[in-house]
Design a protein around this motif. Structure first.
Motif, PDB file in Angstrom:
ATOM      1  N   GLU A  61       0.836  -1.205   0.000  1.00 53.71           N
ATOM      2  CA  GLU A  61       0.000   0.000   0.000  1.00 53.71           C
ATOM      3  C   GLU A  61       0.871   1.256   0.000  1.00 53.71           C
ATOM      4  O   GLU A  61       0.611   2.202  -0.756  1.00 53.71           O
ATOM      5  CB  GLU A  61      -0.938   0.005   1.209  1.00 53.71           C
ATOM      6  CG  GLU A  61      -1.886   1.198   1.214  1.00 53.71           C
ATOM      7  CD  GLU A  61      -2.865   1.139   2.369  1.00 53.71           C
ATOM      8  OE1 GLU A  61      -2.895   2.104   3.153  1.00 53.71           O
ATOM      9  OE2 GLU A  61      -3.589   0.127   2.471  1.00 53.71           O
ATOM     10  N   ARG A  62       1.914   1.287   0.822  1.00 52.99           N
ATOM     11  CA  ARG A  62       2.807   2.451   0.858  1.00 52.99           C
ATOM     12  C   ARG A  62       3.584   2.578  -0.446  1.00 52.99           C
ATOM     13  O   ARG A  62       3.856   3.683  -0.917  1.00 52.99           O
ATOM     14  CB  ARG A  62       3.752   2.351   2.055  1.00 52.99           C
ATOM     15  CG  ARG A  62       3.001   2.614   3.372  1.00 52.99           C
ATOM     16  CD  ARG A  62       3.893   2.731   4.572  1.00 52.99           C
ATOM     17  NE  ARG A  62       4.957   3.705   4.398  1.00 52.99           N
ATOM     18  CZ  ARG A  62       6.184   3.561   4.901  1.00 52.99           C
ATOM     19  NH1 ARG A  62       6.497   2.494   5.603  1.00 52.99           N
ATOM     20  NH2 ARG A  62       7.096   4.485   4.717  1.00 52.99           N
TER      21      ARG A  62
ATOM     22  N   ASP B  81       2.613   6.549  -7.066  1.00 52.89           N
ATOM     23  CA  ASP B  81       1.731   7.627  -7.521  1.00 52.89           C
ATOM     24  C   ASP B  81       2.470   8.959  -7.465  1.00 52.89           C
ATOM     25  O   ASP B  81       2.425   9.753  -8.410  1.00 52.89           O
ATOM     26  CB  ASP B  81       0.468   7.707  -6.652  1.00 52.89           C
ATOM     27  CG  ASP B  81      -0.512   6.573  -6.912  1.00 52.89           C
ATOM     28  OD1 ASP B  81      -0.397   5.887  -7.946  1.00 52.89           O
ATOM     29  OD2 ASP B  81      -1.399   6.373  -6.053  1.00 52.89           O
ATOM     30  N   TRP B  82       3.163   9.207  -6.363  1.00 55.11           N
ATOM     31  CA  TRP B  82       3.900  10.457  -6.180  1.00 55.11           C
ATOM     32  C   TRP B  82       5.032  10.563  -7.201  1.00 55.11           C
ATOM     33  O   TRP B  82       5.246  11.628  -7.798  1.00 55.11           O
ATOM     34  CB  TRP B  82       4.459  10.520  -4.753  1.00 55.11           C
ATOM     35  CG  TRP B  82       4.907  11.895  -4.362  1.00 55.11           C
ATOM     36  CD1 TRP B  82       4.196  12.813  -3.649  1.00 55.11           C
ATOM     37  CD2 TRP B  82       6.169  12.516  -4.673  1.00 55.11           C
ATOM     38  NE1 TRP B  82       4.936  13.967  -3.498  1.00 55.11           N
ATOM     39  CE2 TRP B  82       6.152  13.800  -4.124  1.00 55.11           C
ATOM     40  CE3 TRP B  82       7.288  12.104  -5.373  1.00 55.11           C
ATOM     41  CZ2 TRP B  82       7.216  14.687  -4.240  1.00 55.11           C
ATOM     42  CZ3 TRP B  82       8.363  12.976  -5.494  1.00 55.11           C
ATOM     43  CH2 TRP B  82       8.326  14.250  -4.926  1.00 55.11           C
TER      44      TRP B  82
ATOM     45  N   GLN C 175       2.493   1.740  -3.455  1.00 54.56           N
ATOM     46  CA  GLN C 175       1.588   2.298  -4.461  1.00 54.56           C
ATOM     47  C   GLN C 175       1.441   3.812  -4.282  1.00 54.56           C
ATOM     48  O   GLN C 175       1.423   4.559  -5.280  1.00 54.56           O
ATOM     49  CB  GLN C 175       0.217   1.609  -4.414  1.00 54.56           C
ATOM     50  CG  GLN C 175       0.250   0.159  -4.848  1.00 54.56           C
ATOM     51  CD  GLN C 175       0.808  -0.030  -6.248  1.00 54.56           C
ATOM     52  OE1 GLN C 175       0.586   0.784  -7.147  1.00 54.56           O
ATOM     53  NE2 GLN C 175       1.550  -1.109  -6.449  1.00 54.56           N
ATOM     54  N   GLU C 176       1.376   4.271  -3.053  1.00 56.92           N
ATOM     55  CA  GLU C 176       1.313   5.711  -2.789  1.00 56.92           C
ATOM     56  C   GLU C 176       2.594   6.394  -3.266  1.00 56.92           C
ATOM     57  O   GLU C 176       2.552   7.477  -3.876  1.00 56.92           O
ATOM     58  CB  GLU C 176       1.101   5.973  -1.299  1.00 56.92           C
ATOM     59  CG  GLU C 176      -0.252   5.541  -0.784  1.00 56.92           C
ATOM     60  CD  GLU C 176      -0.343   5.557   0.735  1.00 56.92           C
ATOM     61  OE1 GLU C 176       0.649   5.921   1.407  1.00 56.92           O
ATOM     62  OE2 GLU C 176      -1.415   5.206   1.254  1.00 56.92           O
TER      63      GLU C 176
END
Length: 194
Positions: A90-91, A97-98, A93-94
Protein backbone atom coordinates in the motif's frame (compact mmCIF):
# COMPACT_ATOMS: atom_id res chain seq x y z
CA UNK A 1 9.32 -4.74 -37.83
CA UNK A 2 8.49 -4.44 -34.14
CA UNK A 3 10.31 -4.25 -30.85
CA UNK A 4 8.74 -5.30 -27.58
CA UNK A 5 9.18 -4.02 -24.06
CA UNK A 6 8.14 -6.80 -21.66
CA UNK A 7 7.79 -6.40 -17.91
CA UNK A 8 8.54 -9.24 -15.55
CA UNK A 9 5.43 -10.93 -14.13
CA UNK A 10 4.68 -11.59 -10.44
CA UNK A 11 7.60 -11.88 -8.00
CA UNK A 12 8.35 -13.44 -4.63
CA UNK A 13 8.22 -10.50 -2.23
CA UNK A 14 11.08 -10.94 0.24
CA UNK A 15 11.38 -7.90 2.54
CA UNK A 16 14.85 -8.98 3.76
CA UNK A 17 16.24 -9.32 0.21
CA UNK A 18 17.19 -6.26 -1.89
CA UNK A 19 14.39 -5.67 -4.41
CA UNK A 20 16.69 -6.06 -7.48
CA UNK A 21 17.44 -9.63 -6.33
CA UNK A 22 13.81 -10.74 -6.00
CA UNK A 23 12.94 -13.66 -8.26
CA UNK A 24 9.77 -14.71 -10.00
CA UNK A 25 6.96 -16.35 -8.03
CA UNK A 26 5.42 -19.63 -9.19
CA UNK A 27 2.62 -17.60 -10.85
CA UNK A 28 5.18 -15.37 -12.56
CA UNK A 29 7.10 -18.38 -13.92
CA UNK A 30 3.85 -19.93 -15.16
CA UNK A 31 2.90 -16.76 -17.05
CA UNK A 32 6.37 -16.38 -18.60
CA UNK A 33 6.28 -20.03 -19.67
CA UNK A 34 2.86 -19.51 -21.29
CA UNK A 35 4.21 -16.49 -23.18
CA UNK A 36 7.25 -18.48 -24.33
CA UNK A 37 4.89 -20.97 -26.00
CA UNK A 38 3.40 -18.26 -28.24
CA UNK A 39 4.49 -18.05 -31.87
CA UNK A 40 5.89 -14.54 -31.41
CA UNK A 41 8.42 -15.74 -28.82
CA UNK A 42 9.98 -18.11 -31.37
CA UNK A 43 10.48 -15.30 -33.90
CA UNK A 44 12.58 -13.03 -31.69
CA UNK A 45 16.09 -12.31 -32.95
CA UNK A 46 17.43 -10.77 -29.73
CA UNK A 47 16.40 -10.62 -26.08
CA UNK A 48 17.87 -7.84 -23.94
CA UNK A 49 17.38 -7.89 -20.16
CA UNK A 50 17.91 -5.69 -17.16
CA UNK A 51 20.37 -7.23 -14.69
CA UNK A 52 17.71 -7.59 -11.98
CA UNK A 53 16.95 -11.22 -11.11
CA UNK A 54 13.22 -11.15 -11.95
CA UNK A 55 13.91 -9.68 -15.40
CA UNK A 56 16.72 -12.12 -16.16
CA UNK A 57 14.54 -15.07 -15.12
CA UNK A 58 11.72 -13.85 -17.39
CA UNK A 59 14.11 -13.30 -20.30
CA UNK A 60 15.68 -16.75 -19.87
CA UNK A 61 12.26 -18.43 -20.02
CA UNK A 62 11.39 -16.51 -23.19
CA UNK A 63 14.81 -17.23 -24.73
CA UNK A 64 14.23 -20.98 -24.52
CA UNK A 65 11.57 -20.67 -27.23
CA UNK A 66 13.94 -19.20 -29.79
CA UNK A 67 17.24 -20.69 -28.63
CA UNK A 68 18.67 -17.24 -27.94
CA UNK A 69 21.19 -16.19 -25.35
CA UNK A 70 19.92 -13.39 -23.13
CA UNK A 71 21.96 -10.19 -23.37
CA UNK A 72 22.09 -8.59 -19.92
CA UNK A 73 22.64 -4.84 -20.15
CA UNK A 74 23.65 -2.63 -17.25
CA UNK A 75 21.58 0.48 -16.65
CA UNK A 76 18.22 -0.97 -17.70
CA UNK A 77 17.01 -1.64 -14.17
CA UNK A 78 13.97 -0.23 -12.44
CA UNK A 79 14.00 3.31 -11.08
CA UNK A 80 16.40 3.37 -8.12
CA UNK A 81 14.30 3.17 -4.96
CA UNK A 82 17.07 2.00 -2.63
CA UNK A 83 16.83 5.18 -0.51
CA UNK A 84 13.63 3.93 1.12
CA UNK A 85 14.26 0.20 0.99
CA UNK A 86 11.28 -2.15 1.01
CA UNK A 87 7.87 -0.49 1.28
CA UNK A 88 4.74 -2.54 2.03
CA UNK A 89 2.43 -2.76 -1.02
CA UNK A 90 0.00 0.00 0.00
CA UNK A 91 2.81 2.45 0.86
CA UNK A 92 4.65 1.50 -2.33
CA UNK A 93 1.59 2.30 -4.46
CA UNK A 94 1.31 5.71 -2.79
CA UNK A 95 5.02 6.33 -3.44
CA UNK A 96 4.69 5.26 -7.08
CA UNK A 97 1.73 7.63 -7.52
CA UNK A 98 3.90 10.46 -6.18
CA UNK A 99 6.88 9.43 -8.37
CA UNK A 100 4.82 9.73 -11.56
CA UNK A 101 2.97 12.87 -10.43
CA UNK A 102 6.22 14.75 -9.66
CA UNK A 103 8.63 13.60 -12.39
CA UNK A 104 11.22 16.32 -11.77
CA UNK A 105 11.39 15.70 -8.01
CA UNK A 106 12.77 12.85 -5.91
CA UNK A 107 10.52 10.86 -3.60
CA UNK A 108 12.56 10.51 -0.38
CA UNK A 109 15.80 9.96 -2.31
CA UNK A 110 14.44 7.86 -5.21
CA UNK A 111 15.79 8.40 -8.70
CA UNK A 112 13.65 11.09 -10.34
CA UNK A 113 11.27 9.96 -13.09
CA UNK A 114 12.87 12.29 -15.65
CA UNK A 115 16.31 10.80 -14.89
CA UNK A 116 15.06 7.21 -15.03
CA UNK A 117 13.34 8.01 -18.33
CA UNK A 118 16.49 9.54 -19.83
CA UNK A 119 18.49 6.49 -18.72
CA UNK A 120 16.16 3.83 -20.16
CA UNK A 121 15.61 5.77 -23.41
CA UNK A 122 19.38 6.15 -23.89
CA UNK A 123 20.02 2.41 -23.28
CA UNK A 124 17.24 1.28 -25.62
CA UNK A 125 18.26 3.75 -28.34
CA UNK A 126 21.92 2.67 -28.17
CA UNK A 127 20.92 -0.98 -28.61
CA UNK A 128 18.47 -0.21 -31.41
CA UNK A 129 21.01 1.93 -33.27
CA UNK A 130 23.23 -1.16 -33.38
CA UNK A 131 20.32 -3.56 -34.12
CA UNK A 132 18.70 -1.55 -36.88
CA UNK A 133 15.71 -3.38 -38.36
CA UNK A 134 17.36 -6.82 -38.26
CA UNK A 135 14.30 -8.55 -36.85
CA UNK A 136 12.05 -8.57 -33.79
CA UNK A 137 13.80 -7.67 -30.55
CA UNK A 138 12.52 -7.83 -26.98
CA UNK A 139 13.60 -5.78 -23.99
CA UNK A 140 12.73 -7.41 -20.66
CA UNK A 141 12.55 -5.15 -17.67
CA UNK A 142 10.31 -3.38 -15.22
CA UNK A 143 7.01 -1.57 -15.01
CA UNK A 144 8.22 1.84 -13.87
CA UNK A 145 10.95 2.39 -16.45
CA UNK A 146 8.85 0.56 -19.03
CA UNK A 147 6.10 3.11 -18.52
CA UNK A 148 8.61 5.95 -18.79
CA UNK A 149 9.94 4.45 -22.04
CA UNK A 150 6.38 4.03 -23.36
CA UNK A 151 5.58 7.66 -22.54
CA UNK A 152 8.64 8.77 -24.52
CA UNK A 153 7.97 6.53 -27.53
CA UNK A 154 4.22 7.22 -27.67
CA UNK A 155 4.69 10.99 -27.18
CA UNK A 156 2.87 11.03 -23.85
CA UNK A 157 3.57 13.05 -20.70
CA UNK A 158 4.95 11.14 -17.72
CA UNK A 159 1.86 10.03 -15.82
CA UNK A 160 0.76 6.96 -13.86
CA UNK A 161 -2.33 6.59 -16.07
CA UNK A 162 0.04 5.24 -18.75
CA UNK A 163 1.34 2.52 -16.40
CA UNK A 164 0.77 -1.18 -17.04
CA UNK A 165 -2.28 -2.85 -15.53
CA UNK A 166 -2.16 -5.53 -12.85
CA UNK A 167 0.92 -7.14 -11.33
CA UNK A 168 3.31 -7.00 -14.28
CA UNK A 169 3.91 -9.45 -17.08
CA UNK A 170 2.70 -7.06 -19.77
CA UNK A 171 4.21 -5.82 -22.99
CA UNK A 172 3.89 -2.98 -25.45
CA UNK A 173 5.19 -2.91 -29.03
CA UNK A 174 6.78 -0.18 -31.09
CA UNK A 175 8.04 0.06 -34.66
CA UNK A 176 11.78 -0.23 -35.22
CA UNK A 177 11.67 2.03 -38.27
CA UNK A 178 10.41 5.17 -36.53
CA UNK A 179 10.04 4.17 -32.85
CA UNK A 180 6.29 4.84 -32.97
CA UNK A 181 3.86 2.98 -30.75
CA UNK A 182 2.23 -0.12 -32.26
CA UNK A 183 0.47 -1.85 -29.34
CA UNK A 184 -0.43 -0.63 -25.86
CA UNK A 185 0.05 -2.70 -22.69
CA UNK A 186 -1.16 -6.27 -23.22
CA UNK A 187 -0.69 -9.32 -21.00
CA UNK A 188 2.38 -11.17 -22.31
CA UNK A 189 0.66 -14.54 -22.48
CA UNK A 190 -2.35 -13.24 -24.46
CA UNK A 191 -0.59 -11.06 -27.05
CA UNK A 192 -1.30 -12.36 -30.56
CA UNK A 193 2.09 -11.48 -31.98
CA UNK A 194 3.82 -9.73 -34.83
Amino acid sequence: MLALYITHPQVRIEPDVPVPRWGLSAKGRERATQAAQADWARTLKRIISSDETKAVETAEILAQASGLTVEVVDGMGENDRSATGFLPPERFQEAADWFFAHPTESFRGWERAVDAQARIVARVEAILNDHGTAGPIAFVGHGGVGTLLKCHLFGLPIARRHDQPGDGGNLFAFRLEDRSGACDWTAMETWKGF
